[in-house]
Design a protein around this motif. Structure first.
Motif, mmCIF file in Angstrom:
data_model
loop_
_atom_site.group_PDB
_atom_site.id
_atom_site.type_symbol
_atom_site.label_atom_id
_atom_site.label_comp_id
_atom_site.label_asym_id
_atom_site.label_seq_id
_atom_site.Cartn_x
_atom_site.Cartn_y
_atom_site.Cartn_z
ATOM 1 N N PRO A 243 0.965 -1.168 0.231
ATOM 2 C CA PRO A 243 0.265 -0.369 0.191
ATOM 3 C C PRO A 243 0.781 1.274 -0.260
ATOM 4 O O PRO A 243 0.478 2.088 -0.882
ATOM 5 N N ALA A 244 2.129 1.273 0.741
ATOM 6 C CA ALA A 244 2.649 2.297 0.873
ATOM 7 C C ALA A 244 3.358 3.174 -0.576
ATOM 8 O O ALA A 244 3.431 3.838 -1.141
ATOM 9 N N MET A 245 4.152 1.549 -1.427
ATOM 10 C CA MET A 245 4.543 2.036 -2.308
ATOM 11 C C MET A 245 3.589 2.134 -3.610
ATOM 12 O O MET A 245 4.364 2.890 -4.789
ATOM 13 N N ARG A 246 2.827 1.536 -3.746
ATOM 14 C CA ARG A 246 1.733 2.324 -4.201
ATOM 15 C C ARG A 246 1.032 3.344 -4.831
ATOM 16 O O ARG A 246 0.245 4.389 -5.667
ATOM 17 N N ALA A 247 1.066 3.965 -2.623
ATOM 18 C CA ALA A 247 0.661 5.142 -2.429
ATOM 19 C C ALA A 247 1.733 6.014 -3.455
ATOM 20 O O ALA A 247 1.414 7.470 -3.966
ATOM 21 N N LEU A 248 3.013 6.106 -3.183
ATOM 22 C CA LEU A 248 4.341 6.767 -3.299
ATOM 23 C C LEU A 248 4.316 6.518 -4.644
ATOM 24 O O LEU A 248 4.053 8.547 -5.062
ATOM 25 N N ASP A 249 3.610 6.184 -5.813
ATOM 26 C CA ASP A 249 3.951 6.079 -7.218
ATOM 27 C C ASP A 249 3.750 4.424 -7.849
ATOM 28 O O ASP A 249 4.327 4.028 -7.191
ATOM 29 N N PRO A 250 2.887 4.777 -8.408
ATOM 30 C CA PRO A 250 2.492 3.184 -9.120
ATOM 31 C C PRO A 250 3.262 2.984 -10.001
ATOM 32 O O PRO A 250 3.271 1.782 -10.129
ATOM 33 N N SER A 251 4.123 3.729 -10.023
ATOM 34 C CA SER A 251 5.049 2.734 -12.031
ATOM 35 C C SER A 251 6.471 2.709 -10.673
ATOM 36 O O SER A 251 7.091 2.304 -11.223
ATOM 37 N N TYR A 252 6.425 3.200 -8.949
ATOM 38 C CA TYR A 252 7.971 2.435 -8.797
ATOM 39 C C TYR A 252 7.651 0.532 -8.633
ATOM 40 O O TYR A 252 6.622 -0.163 -8.188
ATOM 41 N N ASP A 253 8.831 -0.125 -8.398
ATOM 42 C CA ASP A 253 8.680 -0.944 -8.847
ATOM 43 C C ASP A 253 9.271 -1.304 -7.095
ATOM 44 O O ASP A 253 9.016 -2.270 -6.669
ATOM 45 N N GLY A 254 10.555 -0.532 -6.435
ATOM 46 C CA GLY A 254 10.910 -0.726 -5.426
ATOM 47 C C GLY A 254 11.782 0.508 -4.873
ATOM 48 O O GLY A 254 11.469 1.396 -5.560
ATOM 49 N N PHE A 255 12.721 0.247 -4.194
ATOM 50 C CA PHE A 255 14.150 1.080 -3.458
ATOM 51 C C PHE A 255 15.452 -0.315 -4.131
ATOM 52 O O PHE A 255 15.105 -1.288 -3.794
ATOM 53 N N ALA A 256 16.585 0.771 -4.260
ATOM 54 C CA ALA A 256 17.654 0.197 -4.996
ATOM 55 C C ALA A 256 18.439 0.433 -3.939
ATOM 56 O O ALA A 256 18.526 2.160 -3.894
ATOM 57 N N PRO A 257 19.731 -0.397 -3.847
ATOM 58 C CA PRO A 257 20.766 0.233 -2.571
ATOM 59 C C PRO A 257 21.539 1.876 -3.705
ATOM 60 O O PRO A 257 21.528 2.068 -5.096
ATOM 61 N N VAL A 258 22.271 2.565 -3.192
ATOM 62 C CA VAL A 258 22.859 4.608 -3.780
ATOM 63 C C VAL A 258 23.628 4.411 -3.606
ATOM 64 O O VAL A 258 24.161 4.410 -2.447
#
Length: 282
Positions: A243-258
């Motif tokens: 729910p948090a990911m979809r609310a933030l941006d529906p096109s986001y698959d997740g996060f990655a190291p940076v």
């Protein structure tokens, strides 16, 4: 309608008060610039703070700033512990407050993106040099990276005939296709969608790093690592973090190291805009 409007005004007012309140010692504060209408940005980010609150087993409150300089100031000076930042905002906050990048966003499987200069499919413009004296369409006035990309491509803004800020990418597509503008700039996903459907790509930027979530300098390293792990575990199809990911941006698959070094390309692009006029030729 009046009731909804009143509720939105109350929400915006409460966010403004929150930004000036001291934070409790046992809570984390998540900051961001209100890139959309504040009520909409709250709807996007509140689920993220709820997810982090549960993952960290401690309160994580949301603090929206009205503009990019304020958001940078909040995390740089330690009033926000975390911040969701544009690439340019991250670079500014790194200089000002030595913030630490935690994770970057992943969009449609990609950990980087390009900005594209586009023209109409049947346009006689064949090179960036041909843009001299032409009408150009940008998106958001605050999106410095768009202007920096055009300058980096070799076209000084003052050499353009004129340029305007149209807000949304769809407006740029429409303006270029109808001939109101000779060229414009789009994010790669939008450019590819319209390529061959009335739009031709004239120039592609280097690969650019995306939005980043950064932590303030001096945040407890144990907390920092737990936050990083919680964010890296987030996925749109996960029942807990979804729910948090979809609310933030529906096109986001997740996060990655940076790493900070990934943003050197941003530093190079915006350098001409950070150089005082008197030094520009030196």
């Amino acid at each position: 309608m009046k009731r909804v409007l009143f509720s939105c005004l109350l929400l915006v007012a409460s966010l403004g008060v929150q930004a000036n309140e001291p934070r409790a010692a046992d809570e984390l504060v998540f900051g961001s610039v209100a890139m959309d209408i504040p009520a909409q940005m709250y709807q996007r980010l509140a689920p993220v703070t709820e997810y982090l609150s549960a993952a960290m087993d401690m309160p994580v409150s949301l603090r929206l700033s009205p503009n990019m300089p304020d958001a940078i100031k909040e995390v740089s000076e330690g009033r926000s512990d975390l911040a969701y930042l544009t690439p340019v905002a991250y670079v500014r906050a790194r200089v000002r407050g030595e913030v630490e990048p935690l994770v970057k966003t992943v969009t449609d499987g990609e950990e980087a993106f390009r900005l594209m200069i586009v023209v109409a499919e049947d346009s006689p413009i064949r090179s960036v040099e041909d843009l001299a004296g032409k009408r150009f369409a940008f998106g958001d006035r605050a999106a410095l990276l768009q202007r920096a990309t055009v300058v980096g491509a070799g076209m000084a803004l003052e050499t353009l005939g004129e340029y305007h800020f149209l807000g949304h990418y769809d407006n740029i597509v429409r303006g270029v296709m109808t001939g109101d503008f000779d060229a414009g700039i789009l994010k790669d996903t939008t450019a590819f969608r319209w390529q061959g459907e009335g739009i031709r790509i004239l120039y592609e930027s280097p690969l650019l790093p995306p939005y980043v979530i950064a932590a303030r300098k001096g945040l407890d390293p144990v907390l920092t690592e737990r936050l990083r792990e919680a964010l890296l575990a987030a996925r749109p199809d996960d029942p807990v973090s979804g729910p948090a990911m979809r609310a933030l941006d529906p096109s986001y698959d997740g996060f990655a190291p940076v790493t900070d070094a990934e943003y050197d390309v941003i530093r190079e692009l915006i350098r001409p805009f950070d150089t005082p006029p008197a030094q520009a030729g030196r």
